[in-house]
Motif scaffolding. Structure first.
Motif, PDB file in Angstrom:
ATOM      1  N   UNK A  79      -3.160 -81.713  13.374  1.00 49.45           N
ATOM      2  CA  UNK A  79      -2.724 -80.060  13.555  1.00 49.45           C
ATOM      3  C   UNK A  79      -2.305 -80.103  14.907  1.00 49.45           C
ATOM      4  N   UNK A  80      -2.191 -81.035  15.579  1.00 52.72           N
ATOM      5  CA  UNK A  80      -1.402 -81.001  16.900  1.00 52.72           C
ATOM      6  C   UNK A  80      -2.524 -80.047  17.982  1.00 52.72           C
ATOM      7  N   UNK A  81      -3.779 -80.432  17.731  1.00 55.05           N
ATOM      8  CA  UNK A  81      -4.828 -79.666  18.410  1.00 55.05           C
ATOM      9  C   UNK A  81      -6.031 -80.632  18.542  1.00 55.05           C
ATOM     10  N   UNK A  82      -6.448 -80.819  19.867  1.00 59.32           N
ATOM     11  CA  UNK A  82      -7.525 -81.636  20.235  1.00 59.32           C
ATOM     12  C   UNK A  82      -8.600 -80.828  20.848  1.00 59.32           C
ATOM     13  N   UNK A  83      -9.726 -80.757  20.270  1.00 64.17           N
ATOM     14  CA  UNK A  83     -10.971 -79.839  20.900  1.00 64.17           C
ATOM     15  C   UNK A  83     -12.082 -80.693  21.262  1.00 64.17           C
ATOM     16  N   UNK A  84     -12.561 -80.526  22.504  1.00 62.72           N
ATOM     17  CA  UNK A  84     -13.534 -81.339  22.873  1.00 62.72           C
ATOM     18  C   UNK A  84     -14.506 -80.756  23.541  1.00 62.72           C
ATOM     19  N   UNK A  85     -15.778 -80.865  23.422  1.00 60.15           N
ATOM     20  CA  UNK A  85     -16.932 -80.266  23.768  1.00 60.15           C
ATOM     21  C   UNK A  85     -17.394 -80.801  25.272  1.00 60.15           C
ATOM     22  N   UNK A  86     -19.077 -80.735  25.320  1.00 58.29           N
ATOM     23  CA  UNK A  86     -19.335 -81.282  26.515  1.00 58.29           C
ATOM     24  C   UNK A  86     -20.317 -82.599  26.209  1.00 58.29           C
ATOM     25  N   UNK A  87     -20.349 -82.786  24.887  1.00 59.74           N
ATOM     26  CA  UNK A  87     -21.139 -84.247  24.709  1.00 59.74           C
ATOM     27  C   UNK A  87     -20.633 -84.908  23.326  1.00 59.74           C
ATOM     28  N   UNK A  88     -20.527 -86.029  23.057  1.00 56.90           N
ATOM     29  CA  UNK A  88     -20.024 -86.679  21.936  1.00 56.90           C
ATOM     30  C   UNK A  88     -18.720 -86.952  21.924  1.00 56.90           C
ATOM     31  N   UNK A  89     -18.323 -88.154  21.519  1.00 50.20           N
ATOM     32  CA  UNK A  89     -17.023 -88.706  21.627  1.00 50.20           C
ATOM     33  C   UNK A  89     -16.163 -88.139  20.628  1.00 50.20           C
ATOM     34  N   UNK A  90     -14.887 -87.836  20.578  1.00 48.65           N
ATOM     35  CA  UNK A  90     -13.882 -87.565  19.749  1.00 48.65           C
ATOM     36  C   UNK A  90     -12.616 -88.850  19.665  1.00 48.65           C
ATOM     37  N   UNK A  91     -12.419 -89.095  18.244  1.00 45.81           N
ATOM     38  CA  UNK A  91     -11.430 -90.224  18.295  1.00 45.81           C
ATOM     39  C   UNK A  91     -10.210 -89.297  17.826  1.00 45.81           C
ATOM     40  N   UNK A  92      -9.190 -89.339  18.239  1.00 47.19           N
ATOM     41  CA  UNK A  92      -8.030 -88.813  17.844  1.00 47.19           C
ATOM     42  C   UNK A  92      -6.919 -89.621  17.457  1.00 47.19           C
ATOM     43  N   UNK A  93      -6.363 -89.397  16.167  1.00 44.21           N
ATOM     44  CA  UNK A  93      -5.259 -90.222  15.614  1.00 44.21           C
ATOM     45  C   UNK A  93      -4.011 -89.619  15.985  1.00 44.21           C
ATOM     46  N   UNK A  94      -3.136 -90.562  16.305  1.00 40.49           N
ATOM     47  CA  UNK A  94      -1.870 -90.187  16.862  1.00 40.49           C
ATOM     48  C   UNK A  94      -0.808 -90.898  15.946  1.00 40.49           C
ATOM     49  N   UNK A  95       0.192 -90.269  15.404  1.00 39.43           N
ATOM     50  CA  UNK A  95       1.246 -90.850  14.501  1.00 39.43           C
ATOM     51  C   UNK A  95       2.562 -90.234  14.883  1.00 39.43           C
ATOM     52  N   UNK A 106      -4.571 -93.917  27.042  1.00 42.82           N
ATOM     53  CA  UNK A 106      -3.676 -95.095  26.631  1.00 42.82           C
ATOM     54  C   UNK A 106      -4.328 -95.395  25.269  1.00 42.82           C
ATOM     55  N   UNK A 107      -3.507 -95.388  24.228  1.00 43.24           N
ATOM     56  CA  UNK A 107      -4.090 -95.315  22.788  1.00 43.24           C
ATOM     57  C   UNK A 107      -4.110 -96.855  22.562  1.00 43.24           C
ATOM     58  N   UNK A 108      -4.817 -96.980  21.477  1.00 43.53           N
ATOM     59  CA  UNK A 108      -5.035 -98.668  20.593  1.00 43.53           C
ATOM     60  C   UNK A 108      -3.631 -99.077  20.498  1.00 43.53           C
ATOM     61  N   UNK A 109      -3.633-100.307  20.235  1.00 44.67           N
ATOM     62  CA  UNK A 109      -2.347-101.092  19.857  1.00 44.67           C
ATOM     63  C   UNK A 109      -1.890-100.337  18.567  1.00 44.67           C
ATOM     64  N   UNK A 123      -7.182 -92.747  19.849  1.00 48.74           N
ATOM     65  CA  UNK A 123      -7.750 -92.524  21.359  1.00 48.74           C
ATOM     66  C   UNK A 123      -9.010 -92.097  21.140  1.00 48.74           C
ATOM     67  N   UNK A 124      -9.846 -92.511  21.812  1.00 46.41           N
ATOM     68  CA  UNK A 124     -11.161 -92.306  22.088  1.00 46.41           C
ATOM     69  C   UNK A 124     -11.554 -91.559  23.547  1.00 46.41           C
ATOM     70  N   UNK A 125     -11.923 -90.204  23.122  1.00 43.70           N
ATOM     71  CA  UNK A 125     -12.165 -89.298  24.306  1.00 43.70           C
ATOM     72  C   UNK A 125     -13.638 -88.956  24.572  1.00 43.70           C
ATOM     73  N   UNK A 126     -14.200 -89.123  25.461  1.00 43.00           N
ATOM     74  CA  UNK A 126     -15.647 -88.806  25.728  1.00 43.00           C
ATOM     75  C   UNK A 126     -15.981 -88.249  26.904  1.00 43.00           C
ATOM     76  N   UNK A 127     -16.223 -87.011  27.032  1.00 41.73           N
ATOM     77  CA  UNK A 127     -16.395 -86.058  27.940  1.00 41.73           C
ATOM     78  C   UNK A 127     -17.645 -86.558  29.084  1.00 41.73           C
ATOM     79  N   UNK A 128     -18.475 -87.330  28.428  1.00 44.06           N
ATOM     80  CA  UNK A 128     -19.621 -88.014  29.442  1.00 44.06           C
ATOM     81  C   UNK A 128     -19.040 -88.954  30.223  1.00 44.06           C
ATOM     82  N   UNK A 129     -17.851 -89.600  29.916  1.00 42.12           N
ATOM     83  CA  UNK A 129     -17.629 -90.765  30.714  1.00 42.12           C
ATOM     84  C   UNK A 129     -16.223 -90.731  31.255  1.00 42.12           C
ATOM     85  N   UNK A 130     -15.279 -89.792  30.744  1.00 41.54           N
ATOM     86  CA  UNK A 130     -14.039 -89.801  31.130  1.00 41.54           C
ATOM     87  C   UNK A 130     -13.743 -89.031  32.438  1.00 41.54           C
TER      88      UNK A 130
END
Length: 252
Positions: free
Chosen positions: A43-59, A85-88, A105-112
């Motif tokens: 839906x062209x929206x990526x919502x990220x909290x304060x814990x837990x990784x989010x995996x985003x699919x881009x096409x 940078x996304x996966x291959x 793309x993996x987004x992790x607020x704890x390490x990014x």
């Protein structure tokens, strides 16, 4: 791989990481290769909290008279030097001329090391190659909202209540602070009070109110029938939409 520049300078670690991904290319290309559609996370929206990784699919969907060979890369770029940078990418043919190339793309607020200023409009960059050596590069092939997650609470009192009497509904609106990794007050935002009859599955809006500067919510309404009350926030360019859990009220 996930990197973010901090401030105007580039650290040594960042510079080394940057060498591992393709450099951004200016929009351009050769031949008849064209990008026809870009979708981020459905839906062209990526919502990220304060814990837990989010995996985003881009096409990225592209076409060329000779067909699509592959995608050199798919990456995401946004405010405050935001970069992922996304996966291959892998490309799957839709027909003889069109393919959809996907990357995750993996987004992790704890390490990014996200900053709150990273929230806002982000863009998809890509390079697509065709079978006949045609290609296209685009720094802004598509856009999406990169948003801070929000939380919302609601409590209706008294419970139970006599029919026709006044109910008071209170709550609070908070949103993720990516820098402290906690949720903090999100004030002065418009929020809707909504109601759902016990026998219904759909909520309807009763009224709109504005949170205080500290994110507090308080309003009143007349009790008519048994049902659930909740607050709902529509979200905006930097903050995701959220609705509280419905609070059931028994009307006597």
């Amino acid at each position: 791989m996930r990197i973010r520049a901090i401030g105007a300078s580039v650290t040594g670690a960042l510079a080394l990481c940057a060498l591992a991904v393709p450099a951004a290319q200016a929009d351009g290309g050769y031949g008849d290769t064209a990008i026809t559609k870009v979708v981020v996370d459905g839906d062209n929206k990526v919502v990220v909290g304060t814990s837990g990784a989010v995996t985003v699919k881009v096409s990225v969907t592209a076409k060329d008279d000779s067909g699509i060979a592959d995608a050199a890369y798919i990456s995401l770029e946004g405010p405050d030097y935001g970069y992922y940078g996304g996966s291959k990418p892998t490309c799957k043919a839709v027909d003889s001329t069109t393919s959809t190339c996907t990357s995750s793309v993996k987004i992790d607020p704890k390490v990014d090391f996200l900053s709150n200023a990273n929230a806002g409009t982000w863009y998809v960059s890509t390079w697509i190659d065709a079978n006949d050596d045609d290609f296209i590069t685009a720094d802004k092939a598509g856009s999406f909202k990169f948003q801070r997650a929000a939380k919302l609470t609601a409590n209706a009192t008294p419970e139970p209540v006599k029919k026709g009497k006044t109910l008071t509904v209170t709550g609070s609106l908070t949103r993720a602070n990516w820098e402290s990794l906690k949720y903090s007050a999100y004030g002065s935002q418009s929020v809707k009070l909504q109601f759902r009859k016990k026998s219904s599955s759909a909520y309807t809006t009763v009224k709109s109110i504005k949170a205080t500067s500290k994110g507090a919510l308080k309003t009143t309404t007349k009790a008519t029938v048994d049902g659930y009350y909740r607050f709902s926030f529509a979200g905006n360019g930097t903050t995701g939409a959220v609705s509280s859990t419905g609070d059931f009220v028994d009307v006597k």
